[in-house]
Design a protein around this motif. Structure first.
Motif, PDB file in Angstrom:
ATOM      1  N   ASN A 196     108.058   4.020 -17.415  1.00 34.05           N
ATOM      2  CA  ASN A 196     107.521   5.003 -16.710  1.00 34.05           C
ATOM      3  C   ASN A 196     106.617   4.355 -15.690  1.00 34.05           C
ATOM      4  O   ASN A 196     105.049   4.511 -14.922  1.00 34.05           O
ATOM      5  N   TYR A 197     106.773   3.066 -15.688  1.00 35.48           N
ATOM      6  CA  TYR A 197     105.724   1.946 -15.178  1.00 35.48           C
ATOM      7  C   TYR A 197     105.793   2.016 -13.447  1.00 35.48           C
ATOM      8  O   TYR A 197     106.511   2.209 -12.763  1.00 35.48           O
ATOM      9  N   THR A 198     104.745   2.272 -12.729  1.00 32.82           N
ATOM     10  CA  THR A 198     104.264   2.150 -12.041  1.00 32.82           C
ATOM     11  C   THR A 198     102.820   2.057 -11.336  1.00 32.82           C
ATOM     12  O   THR A 198     102.326   1.644 -11.921  1.00 32.82           O
ATOM     13  N   ASN A 199     102.688   0.906 -10.186  1.00 35.98           N
ATOM     14  CA  ASN A 199     102.126   0.172 -10.020  1.00 35.98           C
ATOM     15  C   ASN A 199     100.386   0.946  -8.667  1.00 35.98           C
ATOM     16  O   ASN A 199     101.623   1.513  -7.843  1.00 35.98           O
ATOM     17  N   PRO A 200      99.804   1.389  -9.856  1.00 41.97           N
ATOM     18  CA  PRO A 200      99.115   2.461  -9.138  1.00 41.97           C
ATOM     19  C   PRO A 200      97.855   2.151  -7.754  1.00 41.97           C
ATOM     20  O   PRO A 200      97.073   2.642  -7.313  1.00 41.97           O
ATOM     21  N   PHE A 201      98.005   0.643  -7.358  1.00 48.67           N
ATOM     22  CA  PHE A 201      97.321   0.404  -6.262  1.00 48.67           C
ATOM     23  C   PHE A 201      98.087   0.218  -4.847  1.00 48.67           C
ATOM     24  O   PHE A 201      97.405  -0.133  -3.594  1.00 48.67           O
ATOM     25  N   VAL A 202     100.005   0.716  -4.530  1.00 49.10           N
ATOM     26  CA  VAL A 202      99.905   0.546  -3.790  1.00 49.10           C
ATOM     27  C   VAL A 202      99.960   1.165  -2.888  1.00 49.10           C
ATOM     28  O   VAL A 202     100.035   2.879  -2.654  1.00 49.10           O
ATOM     29  N   ASP A 203      99.486   1.263  -1.710  1.00 51.67           N
ATOM     30  CA  ASP A 203      98.904   1.577  -0.718  1.00 51.67           C
ATOM     31  C   ASP A 203      99.812   1.170   1.348  1.00 51.67           C
ATOM     32  O   ASP A 203     101.043   0.744   0.950  1.00 51.67           O
ATOM     33  N   GLU A 204      99.443   2.118   2.250  1.00 53.49           N
ATOM     34  CA  GLU A 204     100.117   1.952   3.202  1.00 53.49           C
ATOM     35  C   GLU A 204      99.995   0.432   3.594  1.00 53.49           C
ATOM     36  O   GLU A 204     100.899   0.159   4.139  1.00 53.49           O
ATOM     37  N   GLN A 205      99.458   0.313   3.535  1.00 54.28           N
ATOM     38  CA  GLN A 205      98.586  -1.697   3.362  1.00 54.28           C
ATOM     39  C   GLN A 205      99.415  -2.303   3.607  1.00 54.28           C
ATOM     40  O   GLN A 205      99.596  -3.258   3.858  1.00 54.28           O
ATOM     41  N   GLU A 206     100.053  -2.138   2.193  1.00 55.78           N
ATOM     42  CA  GLU A 206     100.241  -2.993   1.512  1.00 55.78           C
ATOM     43  C   GLU A 206     101.878  -2.814   2.190  1.00 55.78           C
ATOM     44  O   GLU A 206     102.086  -3.593   2.185  1.00 55.78           O
ATOM     45  N   ILE A 207     102.888  -1.702   2.353  1.00 55.43           N
ATOM     46  CA  ILE A 207     103.176  -1.783   2.910  1.00 55.43           C
ATOM     47  C   ILE A 207     103.557  -2.808   4.492  1.00 55.43           C
ATOM     48  O   ILE A 207     104.975  -3.075   4.365  1.00 55.43           O
ATOM     49  N   LYS A 208     102.683  -2.645   4.731  1.00 60.29           N
ATOM     50  CA  LYS A 208     102.485  -3.595   5.604  1.00 60.29           C
ATOM     51  C   LYS A 208     102.332  -4.934   5.990  1.00 60.29           C
ATOM     52  O   LYS A 208     103.208  -5.632   6.510  1.00 60.29           O
ATOM     53  N   LEU A 209     102.203  -5.229   4.953  1.00 60.43           N
ATOM     54  CA  LEU A 209     101.763  -6.359   4.507  1.00 60.43           C
ATOM     55  C   LEU A 209     103.478  -6.928   3.852  1.00 60.43           C
ATOM     56  O   LEU A 209     103.646  -7.772   4.490  1.00 60.43           O
ATOM     57  N   SER A 210     104.270  -6.232   3.436  1.00 54.24           N
ATOM     58  CA  SER A 210     105.643  -6.294   2.701  1.00 54.24           C
ATOM     59  C   SER A 210     106.449  -6.238   4.007  1.00 54.24           C
ATOM     60  O   SER A 210     106.954  -8.062   3.809  1.00 54.24           O
ATOM     61  N   LYS A 211     106.242  -5.725   5.404  1.00 54.62           N
ATOM     62  CA  LYS A 211     107.242  -5.876   6.273  1.00 54.62           C
ATOM     63  C   LYS A 211     107.246  -7.555   6.610  1.00 54.62           C
ATOM     64  O   LYS A 211     107.918  -7.998   6.944  1.00 54.62           O
ATOM     65  N   LEU A 212     105.848  -7.660   6.451  1.00 57.33           N
ATOM     66  CA  LEU A 212     105.469  -9.070   7.061  1.00 57.33           C
ATOM     67  C   LEU A 212     105.612  -9.944   6.777  1.00 57.33           C
ATOM     68  O   LEU A 212     106.209 -11.370   7.123  1.00 57.33           O
ATOM     69  N   VAL A 213     105.866 -10.091   5.024  1.00 55.88           N
ATOM     70  CA  VAL A 213     106.371 -11.208   3.958  1.00 55.88           C
ATOM     71  C   VAL A 213     107.490 -11.239   4.366  1.00 55.88           C
ATOM     72  O   VAL A 213     108.132 -12.515   4.272  1.00 55.88           O
ATOM     73  N   GLU A 214     108.268 -10.493   4.533  1.00 58.24           N
ATOM     74  CA  GLU A 214     109.446 -10.664   4.283  1.00 58.24           C
ATOM     75  C   GLU A 214     110.023 -11.104   5.664  1.00 58.24           C
ATOM     76  O   GLU A 214     111.277 -12.318   5.930  1.00 58.24           O
ATOM     77  N   GLU A 215     109.198 -11.141   6.622  1.00 59.32           N
ATOM     78  CA  GLU A 215     109.595 -11.729   8.188  1.00 59.32           C
ATOM     79  C   GLU A 215     109.375 -13.451   7.765  1.00 59.32           C
ATOM     80  O   GLU A 215     109.633 -13.730   8.518  1.00 59.32           O
ATOM     81  N   GLU A 216     108.139 -13.653   7.294  1.00 52.82           N
ATOM     82  CA  GLU A 216     107.780 -14.724   7.135  1.00 52.82           C
ATOM     83  C   GLU A 216     109.038 -15.655   6.428  1.00 52.82           C
ATOM     84  O   GLU A 216     109.299 -16.342   6.366  1.00 52.82           O
ATOM     85  N   MET A 217     109.314 -14.530   5.362  1.00 52.39           N
ATOM     86  CA  MET A 217     110.401 -15.306   4.275  1.00 52.39           C
ATOM     87  C   MET A 217     111.275 -15.871   5.171  1.00 52.39           C
ATOM     88  O   MET A 217     112.341 -16.556   4.550  1.00 52.39           O
TER      89      MET A 217
END
Length: 237
Positions: A196-217
């Motif tokens: 039942n693990y979930t990261n309690p801190f993931v939010d909309e801002q993290e989703i935006k950063l995730s997209k940027l990280v993917e682009e940079e990689m």
């Protein structure tokens, strides 16, 4: 934030001060990493000689950790946030690696008595505090941490060792810091995740950063596949 405010956190670790200094430099339009490194200071560990005393100090220092993470989260420019995280995490891993080596060289056990040697105390404190800060970042910026560090075997090995070392000291036992290490260990796949693990801190801002990280990689991968370009200039004989 004025640069003098950085030093209000007298109990901050080297990395926490490094974080504040970098944030300030970014806010005033300067990204001079060397200048930031000049502002590094050690934690206030000199007068501590027992685990109980250190545990009390750690609680104070964790407040500084939270403020540092809060400042990182405050960036509205995702590109700058990415650059900041890149600088901070690299320096963080460097300090963890250095401190780990010093502890191993001294043969220090996390279950032993609190060290008398001042340098050893500092290395101990650096491992514990910066492991906790790394855990905070892993939970709040998981996409960045995964994409940047998952394939870096040496860095992963260092951080995993430091996490385990921190846990074995039991200095965080019964505190929210213990939960942070436990959740981050699952997030980073250092230990098996609960069903039942979930990261309690993931939010909309993290989703935006995730997209940027993917682009940079993707950019880095494309650049690597293309390889170096030959100069079009002809050498005159």
């Amino acid at each position: 934030m004025a640069i003098k405010k950085i030093f209000h956190f007298l109990y901050a670790t080297r990395v926490v001060v490094f974080v504040y200094t970098l944030i300030t430099l970014f806010q005033i339009g300067c990204s001079n990493e060397d200048k930031a490194k000049d502002e590094l200071i050690s934690g206030e560990i000199k007068g501590i000689n027992t685990w109980e005393a250190y545990k009390s100090l750690l609680e104070t220092q964790r407040k500084a950790h939270k403020e540092a993470v809060k400042q990182l989260l405050s960036f509205t420019n995702t590109q700058k946030q990415y650059e900041m995280l890149n600088l901070v995490t690299k320096r963080l891993v460097e300090i963890l690696a250095e401190s780990k080596s010093e502890l191993l060289a001294a043969g220090f056990s996390p279950t032993g008595d609190f060290p008398e040697d001042e340098q050893l105390r500092d290395s101990l404190s650096q491992v514990i505090q910066n492991s906790l800060l790394y855990a905070d970042l892993a939970l709040r910026f998981p996409s960045f941490m995964h994409r940047v560090f998952d394939r870096q075997k040496v860095s992963k090995s260092v951080v995993k060792w430091c996490f385990e070392f921190t846990r074995e000291t039991r200095v965080t036992e019964g505190t929210p810091s213990a939960q942070a290490i436990y959740l981050a260990s699952q997030e980073l796949n250092y230990i098996e995740r609960e069903d039942n693990y979930t990261n309690p801190f993931v939010d909309e801002q993290e989703i935006k950063l995730s997209k940027l990280v993917e682009e940079e990689m993707k950019k880095k991968k494309t650049k690597k596949e293309r390889g170096p370009r030959l100069s079009s200039r002809r050498t005159e004989l």
